[in-house]
Design a protein around this motif. Structure first.
Motif, PDB file in Angstrom:
ATOM      1  N   MET A 214       0.829  -1.195   0.000  1.00 34.27           N
ATOM      2  CA  MET A 214       0.000   0.000   0.000  1.00 34.27           C
ATOM      3  C   MET A 214       0.870   1.255   0.000  1.00 34.27           C
ATOM      4  O   MET A 214       2.025   1.220   0.390  1.00 34.27           O
ATOM      5  CB  MET A 214      -0.904  -0.008   1.235  1.00 34.27           C
ATOM      6  CG  MET A 214      -1.861  -1.181   1.292  1.00 34.27           C
ATOM      7  SD  MET A 214      -3.082  -1.119  -0.040  1.00 34.27           S
ATOM      8  CE  MET A 214      -4.048   0.309   0.490  1.00 34.27           C
ATOM      9  N   PRO A 215       0.296   2.400  -0.427  1.00 35.22           N
ATOM     10  CA  PRO A 215       1.028   3.665  -0.308  1.00 35.22           C
ATOM     11  C   PRO A 215       1.386   3.964   1.143  1.00 35.22           C
ATOM     12  O   PRO A 215       0.637   3.643   2.072  1.00 35.22           O
ATOM     13  CB  PRO A 215       0.031   4.695  -0.863  1.00 35.22           C
ATOM     14  CG  PRO A 215      -0.850   3.914  -1.776  1.00 35.22           C
ATOM     15  CD  PRO A 215      -0.983   2.567  -1.145  1.00 35.22           C
ATOM     16  N   LEU A 216       2.554   4.572   1.333  1.00 40.28           N
ATOM     17  CA  LEU A 216       3.080   4.892   2.651  1.00 40.28           C
ATOM     18  C   LEU A 216       3.413   6.386   2.711  1.00 40.28           C
ATOM     19  O   LEU A 216       3.756   6.997   1.703  1.00 40.28           O
ATOM     20  CB  LEU A 216       4.346   4.080   2.923  1.00 40.28           C
ATOM     21  CG  LEU A 216       4.207   2.557   2.844  1.00 40.28           C
ATOM     22  CD1 LEU A 216       5.578   1.895   2.736  1.00 40.28           C
ATOM     23  CD2 LEU A 216       3.454   2.032   4.061  1.00 40.28           C
ATOM     24  N   PRO A 294       9.723  14.792  -0.859  1.00 40.84           N
ATOM     25  CA  PRO A 294       9.072  15.868  -0.107  1.00 40.84           C
ATOM     26  C   PRO A 294       8.514  15.357   1.221  1.00 40.84           C
ATOM     27  O   PRO A 294       8.028  14.220   1.309  1.00 40.84           O
ATOM     28  CB  PRO A 294       7.931  16.308  -1.043  1.00 40.84           C
ATOM     29  CG  PRO A 294       8.323  15.822  -2.400  1.00 40.84           C
ATOM     30  CD  PRO A 294       9.083  14.555  -2.166  1.00 40.84           C
ATOM     31  N   PRO A 295       8.571  16.154   2.276  1.00 45.12           N
ATOM     32  CA  PRO A 295       7.960  15.748   3.545  1.00 45.12           C
ATOM     33  C   PRO A 295       6.482  15.447   3.371  1.00 45.12           C
ATOM     34  O   PRO A 295       5.759  16.158   2.668  1.00 45.12           O
ATOM     35  CB  PRO A 295       8.173  16.969   4.451  1.00 45.12           C
ATOM     36  CG  PRO A 295       9.314  17.710   3.837  1.00 45.12           C
ATOM     37  CD  PRO A 295       9.211  17.472   2.358  1.00 45.12           C
ATOM     38  N   PHE A 296       6.029  14.371   4.007  1.00 43.39           N
ATOM     39  CA  PHE A 296       4.631  13.935   3.996  1.00 43.39           C
ATOM     40  C   PHE A 296       4.135  13.580   2.594  1.00 43.39           C
ATOM     41  O   PHE A 296       2.933  13.631   2.320  1.00 43.39           O
ATOM     42  CB  PHE A 296       3.727  14.987   4.660  1.00 43.39           C
ATOM     43  CG  PHE A 296       4.137  15.302   6.061  1.00 43.39           C
ATOM     44  CD1 PHE A 296       3.955  14.372   7.071  1.00 43.39           C
ATOM     45  CD2 PHE A 296       4.757  16.501   6.370  1.00 43.39           C
ATOM     46  CE1 PHE A 296       4.355  14.638   8.370  1.00 43.39           C
ATOM     47  CE2 PHE A 296       5.173  16.778   7.664  1.00 43.39           C
ATOM     48  CZ  PHE A 296       4.969  15.848   8.667  1.00 43.39           C
ATOM     49  N   SER A 297       5.061  13.205   1.731  1.00 48.82           N
ATOM     50  CA  SER A 297       4.658  12.694   0.422  1.00 48.82           C
ATOM     51  C   SER A 297       4.262  11.228   0.537  1.00 48.82           C
ATOM     52  O   SER A 297       4.647  10.527   1.480  1.00 48.82           O
ATOM     53  CB  SER A 297       5.795  12.855  -0.588  1.00 48.82           C
ATOM     54  OG  SER A 297       6.967  12.201  -0.132  1.00 48.82           O
ATOM     55  N   ALA A 298       3.486  10.766  -0.417  1.00 48.96           N
ATOM     56  CA  ALA A 298       3.066   9.368  -0.466  1.00 48.96           C
ATOM     57  C   ALA A 298       3.984   8.599  -1.406  1.00 48.96           C
ATOM     58  O   ALA A 298       4.265   9.056  -2.530  1.00 48.96           O
ATOM     59  CB  ALA A 298       1.624   9.261  -0.940  1.00 48.96           C
ATOM     60  N   VAL A 299       4.475   7.459  -0.932  1.00 53.01           N
ATOM     61  CA  VAL A 299       5.385   6.651  -1.732  1.00 53.01           C
ATOM     62  C   VAL A 299       4.940   5.190  -1.698  1.00 53.01           C
ATOM     63  O   VAL A 299       4.172   4.767  -0.826  1.00 53.01           O
ATOM     64  CB  VAL A 299       6.839   6.752  -1.224  1.00 53.01           C
ATOM     65  CG1 VAL A 299       7.349   8.172  -1.315  1.00 53.01           C
ATOM     66  CG2 VAL A 299       6.970   6.216   0.202  1.00 53.01           C
TER      67      VAL A 299
END
Length: 389
Positions: A214-216, A294-299
């Motif tokens: 899942m995205p994190l 980037p901070p608080f990006s979804a990976v």
């Protein structure tokens, strides 16, 4: 409207002057007597680069020249390994108008560098604009924030002008990377070529990487160092998503043979696609990325094997060549792909040319690829990008 003429030359001669002269003469012969309007040059950083550039310019004259140091080059189906050779592409004007410019100071202010180099390239192409344009960019591969460079370019060009190109490399070493503009060889900067065209110019990309889990959320990042993902230690989360039984064998360190592994981060874009961000473990056991997340990006955690990477060649070529009367395909691939392909690396050059048929391919292995077609984002790792002229 005149046709675009294309000439390609390569040399692996150890002497810089002889190599530059030979490659340039081959390229100019391909123009059938027409003068070059643009020259692109990629070369190993092992050469005496000022001498190499002077030898090329002695043949090509005062035509604008742009290019970069490489981690290997490929053209017309043939790979030149890292640490060897020079490749030269000569283009007549044909239906296009070219303008080249360069800047330094990427480390201090990448955004301003992107803004200034795009304005300079546009001005160098002349006061009138064609109905369509694109920007070809080469940057120092180790000079800070390449996405910031793109952000500055976007402020000038907007979404209508696609961007393609590559970050200079250094034969799979994290040493000095350099760009070329006319008679200059320099670092901490970028070179841009404005291309005015009578038809739309199509920038494409593909990577072949597959997502896992899942995205994190990236919850603690300091520049290129990723400390936490989803509130947990980043390395722990990263390893949990590996698809191999012995994940540390696949995660490189600065002392290992090459920095690139078969795992990476996928920075999730608004349309659901992923920008690949290569990663490695530093001497302190911290995960670092080649381009900051980037901070608080979804990976998502991504993986790739050799077949995954090679299978993307055909679709990228087909997409790039879906334009009117293509004469050459400018292609940029990543040193990370070469690290994963290993002894199959020559297959990428072969597959690209086989898919392109009679259209010559010309490219180099980079430390990051530019391919921006709509939004601001468009800096990639471990990706194949292309533009057909």
């Amino acid at each position: 409207m005149t046709d675009l003429r294309v000439g390609v030359g390569t040399s692996e001669h150890r002497d810089a002057v002889e190599a530059g002269r030979s490659a340039a003469e081959q390229a100019v012969r391909g123009l059938g007597g027409e003068p070059p309007a643009l020259v692109l040059m990629y070369a190993t950083a092992c050469y005496d680069l000022p001498a190499l550039l002077a030898a090329v310019r002695a043949v090509t004259g005062d035509a604008p020249l742009a290019g970069a140091s490489s981690s290997g080059q490929f053209s017309t189906g043939r790979l030149i390994e890292p640490g060897r050779g020079v490749s030269v592409l000569a283009l007549s004007a044909g239906p296009y108008r070219f303008g080249a410019a360069s800047v330094t100071g990427m480390r201090a202010d990448a955004f301003s560098a992107g803004r200034d180099v795009s304005r300079g390239a546009m001005a160098a192409a002349g006061p009138t604009r064609g109905p369509h344009s694109a920007l070809l960019v080469f940057s120092d591969g180790l000079a800070g924030d390449p996405q910031g460079l793109l952000n500055g370019i976007y402020q000038v060009t907007g979404a209508a002008v696609p961007v393609v190109g590559g970050a200079a490399a250094a034969d799979r070493e994290l040493t000095e990377t350099l760009v070329f503009h006319d008679d200059r060889v320099f670092g901490d900067g970028a070179v841009a070529v404005w291309i005015d065209a009578p038809r739309p110019l199509r920038v494409v990309s593909g990577h072949g990487w597959q997502s896992h889990g899942m995205p994190l959320l990236v919850t603690n990042v300091d520049g290129p160092v990723v400390h936490e993902i989803a509130g947990r230690p980043a390395l722990e989360v990263y390893q949990e998503n590996f698809r191999y039984e012995d994940p540390m064998q696949e995660l490189p360190t600065p002392r290992s043979q090459g920095y690139h592994s078969a795992h990476a981060f996928g920075l999730i874009e608004p349309d659901g696609t992923q920008l690949i961000r290569g990663a490695f473990v530093d001497d302190d056991g911290l995960i670092r990325t080649f381009t900051p997340l980037p901070p608080f990006s979804a990976v998502q955690i991504m993986s790739a094997d050799q077949d995954d990477l090679l299978d993307v060649c055909g679709p990228v070529v087909a997409d790039a060549l879906a334009v009117e009367d293509p004469r050459v395909m400018l292609t940029f691939s990543c040193a990370a792909r070469m690290d994963i392909l290993r002894d199959r690396a020559p297959e990428e050059a072969t597959r690209l040319q086989a898919a392109a048929g009679p259209v010559p391919t010309f490219g180099f292995y980079t430390y990051g690829e530019f391919a921006r077609s709509t939004g601001v984002s468009g800096y990639h790792n471990a990706t194949l990008t292309a533009l057909a002229l």
